[in-house]
Scaffold this motif. Structure first.
Motif, PDB file in Angstrom:
ATOM      1  N   ARG A   1      29.069  32.507 -26.217  1.00 39.24           N
ATOM      2  CA  ARG A   1      28.591  33.479 -27.209  1.00 39.24           C
ATOM      3  C   ARG A   1      29.008  33.053 -28.620  1.00 39.24           C
ATOM      4  NH1 ARG A   1      28.772  39.622 -25.000  1.00 39.24           N
ATOM      5  NH2 ARG A   1      28.958  39.248 -22.760  1.00 39.24           N
ATOM      6  N   GLU A   2      30.275  32.698 -28.762  1.00 36.00           N
ATOM      7  CA  GLU A   2      30.780  32.303 -30.071  1.00 36.00           C
ATOM      8  C   GLU A   2      30.129  31.009 -30.538  1.00 36.00           C
ATOM      9  OE1 GLU A   2      34.985  31.552 -32.454  1.00 36.00           O
ATOM     10  OE2 GLU A   2      35.009  32.322 -30.403  1.00 36.00           O
ATOM     11  N   LEU A   3      29.884  30.092 -29.615  1.00 36.18           N
ATOM     12  CA  LEU A   3      29.215  28.835 -29.940  1.00 36.18           C
ATOM     13  C   LEU A   3      27.857  29.095 -30.578  1.00 36.18           C
ATOM     14  CD1 LEU A   3      28.402  25.807 -29.697  1.00 36.18           C
ATOM     15  CD2 LEU A   3      27.892  26.252 -27.292  1.00 36.18           C
ATOM     16  N   CYS A   4      27.055  29.936 -29.945  1.00 35.99           N
ATOM     17  CA  CYS A   4      25.713  30.207 -30.479  1.00 35.99           C
ATOM     18  C   CYS A   4      25.796  30.851 -31.859  1.00 35.99           C
ATOM     19  CB  CYS A   4      24.935  31.095 -29.510  1.00 35.99           C
ATOM     20  SG  CYS A   4      24.530  30.271 -27.951  1.00 35.99           S
ATOM     21  N   GLY A   5      26.764  31.734 -32.049  1.00 40.59           N
ATOM     22  CA  GLY A   5      26.961  32.335 -33.365  1.00 40.59           C
ATOM     23  C   GLY A   5      27.384  31.315 -34.402  1.00 40.59           C
ATOM     24  N   ALA A   6      28.253  30.380 -34.019  1.00 40.53           N
ATOM     25  CA  ALA A   6      28.723  29.357 -34.956  1.00 40.53           C
ATOM     26  C   ALA A   6      27.596  28.422 -35.364  1.00 40.53           C
ATOM     27  CB  ALA A   6      29.875  28.575 -34.329  1.00 40.53           C
ATOM     28  N   VAL A   7      26.746  28.033 -34.403  1.00 43.58           N
ATOM     29  CA  VAL A   7      25.612  27.159 -34.720  1.00 43.58           C
ATOM     30  C   VAL A   7      24.654  27.864 -35.676  1.00 43.58           C
ATOM     31  CG1 VAL A   7      23.598  25.977 -33.762  1.00 43.58           C
ATOM     32  CG2 VAL A   7      25.798  25.836 -32.578  1.00 43.58           C
ATOM     33  N   ALA A   8      24.373  29.143 -35.410  1.00 42.22           N
ATOM     34  CA  ALA A   8      23.475  29.899 -36.285  1.00 42.22           C
ATOM     35  C   ALA A   8      24.067  30.050 -37.680  1.00 42.22           C
ATOM     36  CB  ALA A   8      23.189  31.271 -35.675  1.00 42.22           C
ATOM     37  N   ALA A   9      25.369  30.302 -37.748  1.00 44.31           N
ATOM     38  CA  ALA A   9      26.020  30.463 -39.054  1.00 44.31           C
ATOM     39  C   ALA A   9      25.991  29.153 -39.831  1.00 44.31           C
ATOM     40  CB  ALA A   9      27.455  30.937 -38.865  1.00 44.31           C
ATOM     41  N   PHE A  10      26.201  28.034 -39.145  1.00 41.71           N
ATOM     42  CA  PHE A  10      26.160  26.740 -39.825  1.00 41.71           C
ATOM     43  C   PHE A  10      24.773  26.472 -40.385  1.00 41.71           C
ATOM     44  CE2 PHE A  10      25.367  22.193 -39.972  1.00 41.71           C
ATOM     45  CZ  PHE A  10      26.429  21.755 -40.740  1.00 41.71           C
ATOM     46  N   LYS A  11      23.744  26.746 -39.588  1.00 42.93           N
ATOM     47  CA  LYS A  11      22.383  26.511 -40.066  1.00 42.93           C
ATOM     48  C   LYS A  11      22.075  27.430 -41.254  1.00 42.93           C
ATOM     49  CE  LYS A  11      17.547  26.179 -38.765  1.00 42.93           C
ATOM     50  NZ  LYS A  11      16.510  26.379 -37.733  1.00 42.93           N
ATOM     51  N   GLY A  12      22.539  28.680 -41.169  1.00 42.52           N
ATOM     52  CA  GLY A  12      22.291  29.607 -42.266  1.00 42.52           C
ATOM     53  C   GLY A  12      22.935  29.161 -43.565  1.00 42.52           C
ATOM     54  N   GLY A  13      24.093  28.555 -43.473  1.00 40.68           N
ATOM     55  CA  GLY A  13      24.800  28.128 -44.674  1.00 40.68           C
ATOM     56  C   GLY A  13      24.427  26.741 -45.135  1.00 40.68           C
ATOM     57  N   SER A  14      23.975  25.873 -44.195  1.00 38.61           N
ATOM     58  CA  SER A  14      23.658  24.477 -44.544  1.00 38.61           C
ATOM     59  C   SER A  14      22.396  24.038 -43.798  1.00 38.61           C
ATOM     60  CB  SER A  14      24.833  23.564 -44.178  1.00 38.61           C
ATOM     61  OG  SER A  14      26.050  24.009 -44.729  1.00 38.61           O
TER      62      SER A  14
ATOM     63  N   ALA B   1      21.690  20.251 -43.670  1.00 40.29           N
ATOM     64  CA  ALA B   1      22.773  19.335 -43.305  1.00 40.29           C
ATOM     65  C   ALA B   1      22.603  18.838 -41.872  1.00 40.29           C
ATOM     66  CB  ALA B   1      24.112  20.038 -43.460  1.00 40.29           C
ATOM     67  N   ASP B   2      23.135  17.649 -41.604  1.00 43.15           N
ATOM     68  CA  ASP B   2      23.177  17.149 -40.234  1.00 43.15           C
ATOM     69  C   ASP B   2      24.076  18.042 -39.383  1.00 43.15           C
ATOM     70  OD1 ASP B   2      21.553  15.024 -40.950  1.00 43.15           O
ATOM     71  OD2 ASP B   2      23.244  13.651 -41.274  1.00 43.15           O
ATOM     72  N   ILE B   3      23.727  18.180 -38.132  1.00 40.40           N
ATOM     73  CA  ILE B   3      24.543  18.993 -37.229  1.00 40.40           C
ATOM     74  C   ILE B   3      25.780  18.182 -36.843  1.00 40.40           C
ATOM     75  CG2 ILE B   3      24.624  20.222 -35.030  1.00 40.40           C
ATOM     76  CD1 ILE B   3      21.550  20.414 -35.174  1.00 40.40           C
ATOM     77  N   PRO B   4      26.971  18.673 -37.138  1.00 40.85           N
ATOM     78  CA  PRO B   4      28.182  17.912 -36.796  1.00 40.85           C
ATOM     79  C   PRO B   4      28.466  17.972 -35.302  1.00 40.85           C
ATOM     80  CG  PRO B   4      28.780  20.028 -37.744  1.00 40.85           C
ATOM     81  CD  PRO B   4      27.283  19.939 -37.828  1.00 40.85           C
ATOM     82  N   ARG B   5      29.307  17.073 -34.841  1.00 37.73           N
ATOM     83  CA  ARG B   5      29.659  17.067 -33.418  1.00 37.73           C
ATOM     84  C   ARG B   5      30.521  18.263 -33.056  1.00 37.73           C
ATOM     85  NH1 ARG B   5      31.548  11.742 -30.661  1.00 37.73           N
ATOM     86  NH2 ARG B   5      31.081  13.113 -28.907  1.00 37.73           N
ATOM     87  N   ALA B   6      31.252  18.818 -34.013  1.00 43.62           N
ATOM     88  CA  ALA B   6      32.104  19.986 -33.757  1.00 43.62           C
ATOM     89  C   ALA B   6      32.042  20.922 -34.948  1.00 43.62           C
ATOM     90  CB  ALA B   6      33.539  19.558 -33.478  1.00 43.62           C
ATOM     91  N   LEU B   7      32.221  22.218 -34.658  1.00 41.17           N
ATOM     92  CA  LEU B   7      32.172  23.259 -35.682  1.00 41.17           C
ATOM     93  C   LEU B   7      33.451  24.082 -35.651  1.00 41.17           C
ATOM     94  CD1 LEU B   7      28.499  24.521 -35.188  1.00 41.17           C
ATOM     95  CD2 LEU B   7      29.381  23.301 -37.192  1.00 41.17           C
TER      96      LEU B   7
ATOM     97  N   ARG C   1      40.203  25.522 -28.734  1.00 41.55           N
ATOM     98  CA  ARG C   1      39.443  24.307 -28.451  1.00 41.55           C
ATOM     99  C   ARG C   1      38.356  24.134 -29.489  1.00 41.55           C
ATOM    100  NH1 ARG C   1      34.580  24.754 -25.649  1.00 41.55           N
ATOM    101  NH2 ARG C   1      35.012  22.934 -24.361  1.00 41.55           N
ATOM    102  N   LEU C   2      37.840  22.900 -29.601  1.00 39.91           N
ATOM    103  CA  LEU C   2      36.733  22.635 -30.506  1.00 39.91           C
ATOM    104  C   LEU C   2      35.457  23.342 -30.054  1.00 39.91           C
ATOM    105  CD1 LEU C   2      37.206  18.804 -31.130  1.00 39.91           C
ATOM    106  CD2 LEU C   2      37.396  20.590 -32.862  1.00 39.91           C
ATOM    107  N   ILE C   3      34.621  23.688 -31.008  1.00 41.24           N
ATOM    108  CA  ILE C   3      33.300  24.247 -30.733  1.00 41.24           C
ATOM    109  C   ILE C   3      32.284  23.108 -30.803  1.00 41.24           C
ATOM    110  CG2 ILE C   3      31.547  25.895 -31.497  1.00 41.24           C
ATOM    111  CD1 ILE C   3      33.777  27.456 -32.900  1.00 41.24           C
ATOM    112  N   PHE C   4      31.635  22.806 -29.678  1.00 36.98           N
ATOM    113  CA  PHE C   4      30.708  21.684 -29.603  1.00 36.98           C
ATOM    114  C   PHE C   4      29.267  22.168 -29.576  1.00 36.98           C
ATOM    115  CE2 PHE C   4      34.540  19.824 -27.557  1.00 36.98           C
ATOM    116  CZ  PHE C   4      34.730  18.754 -28.416  1.00 36.98           C
ATOM    117  N   PRO C   5      28.464  21.895 -30.620  1.00 38.03           N
ATOM    118  CA  PRO C   5      27.056  22.294 -30.606  1.00 38.03           C
ATOM    119  C   PRO C   5      26.263  21.738 -29.428  1.00 38.03           C
ATOM    120  CG  PRO C   5      27.725  21.732 -32.833  1.00 38.03           C
ATOM    121  CD  PRO C   5      28.872  21.346 -31.929  1.00 38.03           C
TER     122      PRO C   5
END
Length: 372
Positions: A272-285, A288-294, A313-317
């Motif tokens: 759940r948190e992973l999907c939120g982090a990916v969406a937040a990254f896209k919203g802010g950047s 930008a290239d998708i990084p290996r970890a967020l 632990r790391l968040i992996f897209p």
């Protein structure tokens, strides 16, 4: 499946590599004529890095000259060519279970795999890294070479959550998982009956290369879960290519449900948190290239008898990309098939897994994640 043995597929891999074990097991079951080449230092420099832009195995070179790196894409490639039985079940529940188990093995079981290798099998790993990088060196030289080659792998272990403080919880959770898998594989040849599914291939990566083949962890598996060890051996050396059938009636065995419930208990909140982090990254950047970890995320293990079972632990897209295989499948269903899949998800505590969970879809292109 028929392949021309005079034009073999080339698999660049290594015995100690988690994902090499997944690819190798699948190619053997599928009956692909392939030649395995050791991923030495020279192979990385001359072949892998020039093609991918980074150092990673396994890598497939097809007879047509196509390069494929990710094991999920390797399986997809050969499944598209196959005329025989598929590792993708057709039933809504079985297909969903298979996709979830691949996600669980590929992403979550990295934690016990890396913990056991670097806490209990370190000297063995150094020798293995050295013999892979420099097969012609002396044993003494290989150990020193292995220590240098292993640096980047050792360095990421704490970032996966495998810290000394989490060791008791990781081992308690893993041993509980072994017990659940033992109960299942004592009465089933594979996850969903008599044929391996893509879920089996997700599990075989960590359960073969690190948790069976590494000597200290292999002893634990063989002692506590001999039926799991037998499944590993069956997966790695298939008795017959393209054989077996899934259980009739889209049945997901009751013995498999505890494994899936463990997945949802431990990995579910992180998804759940992973999907939120990916969406937040896209919203802010968005460009930008998708990084290996967020960044980092908390996680809690279902670790019987252990009081402190929460780490970071790391968040992996990449985990979302694998999750999308389940959510996309779910979204393709309607009517009674969707209802059956929804009941199954509720049974395992995964009713949060819906197509709507993924707000910012991703895909793979040219060996990297990009926005879909």
């Amino acid at each position: 499946m028929s392949f021309d043995p005079n034009r073999p597929t080339i698999l660049y891999a290594a015995p100690l590599s988690l994902f090499s074990g997944k690819a190798r097991a699948y190619l053997r079951w599928r009956g692909v004529a392939f030649e395995e080449r050791l991923a030495t230092k020279e192979v990385y420099k001359e072949i892998i890095v020039p093609r991918l832009g980074y150092a990673m195995i396994p890598v497939i070179e097809t007879p047509e000259g196509e390069t494929i790196q990710d094991t999920t894409e390797i399986i997809d490639h050969f499944e598209a060519l196959a005329a025989g039985p598929s590792v993708f079940p057709e039933g809504p529940r079985q297909r969903l279970a298979a996709h979830l188990l691949e996600l669980y093995g590929d992403e979550w079981l990295l934690l016990p795999a890396m913990h056991y290798r670097w806490r209990h099998n370190r000297d063995f790993a150094y020798r293995e890294f050295g013999s892979t990088a420099a097969p012609d060196a002396s044993p003494e030289e290989q150990v020193e070479i292995g220590k240098k080659a292993a640096t980047r792998f050792e360095g990421v272990v704490p970032m996966l959550g495998a810290t000394p403080e989490m060791a008791p919880a990781i081992e308690a959770s893993y041993e509980a998982l072994l017990g659940e898998l033992e109960a299942h594989f004592s009465v089933n040849d594979y996850c969903l009956g008599g044929r391996p599914s893509v879920g089996d291939y997700g599990l075989i990566g960590p359960l073969y290369a690190h948790l069976y083949r590494d000597p200290a962890s292999g002893e634990i598996m063989k002692r506590l879960a001999p039926s799991v060890a037998a499944w590993v051996e069956r997966m790695h050396e298939p008795p017959q290519p393209e054989s077996g059938d899934f259980l009739a009636g889209d049945e997901v065995p009751e013995t498999l449900l505890p494994v899936l419930r463990r997945m949802m208990t431990e990995q579910g909140p992180c998804l759940r948190e992973l999907c939120g982090a990916v969406a937040a990254f896209k919203g802010g950047s968005p460009d930008a290239d998708i990084p290996r970890a967020l960044g980092m995320q908390p996680f809690t293990l279902d670790a019987p008898g252990v009081k402190e079972a929460t780490g970071k632990r790391l968040i992996f897209p990449n985990g979302q990309w694998l999750l999308q295989r389940a959510t996309d499948w779910l979204g393709s269903l309607d009517g009674s098939e969707r209802a059956s899949a929804d009941v199954f998800l509720k049974q395992i505590g995964g009713d949060f897994v819906t197509p709507e969970l993924v707000e910012a879809p991703v895909r793979r292109e040219n060996f990297r994640l990009v926005w879909a």
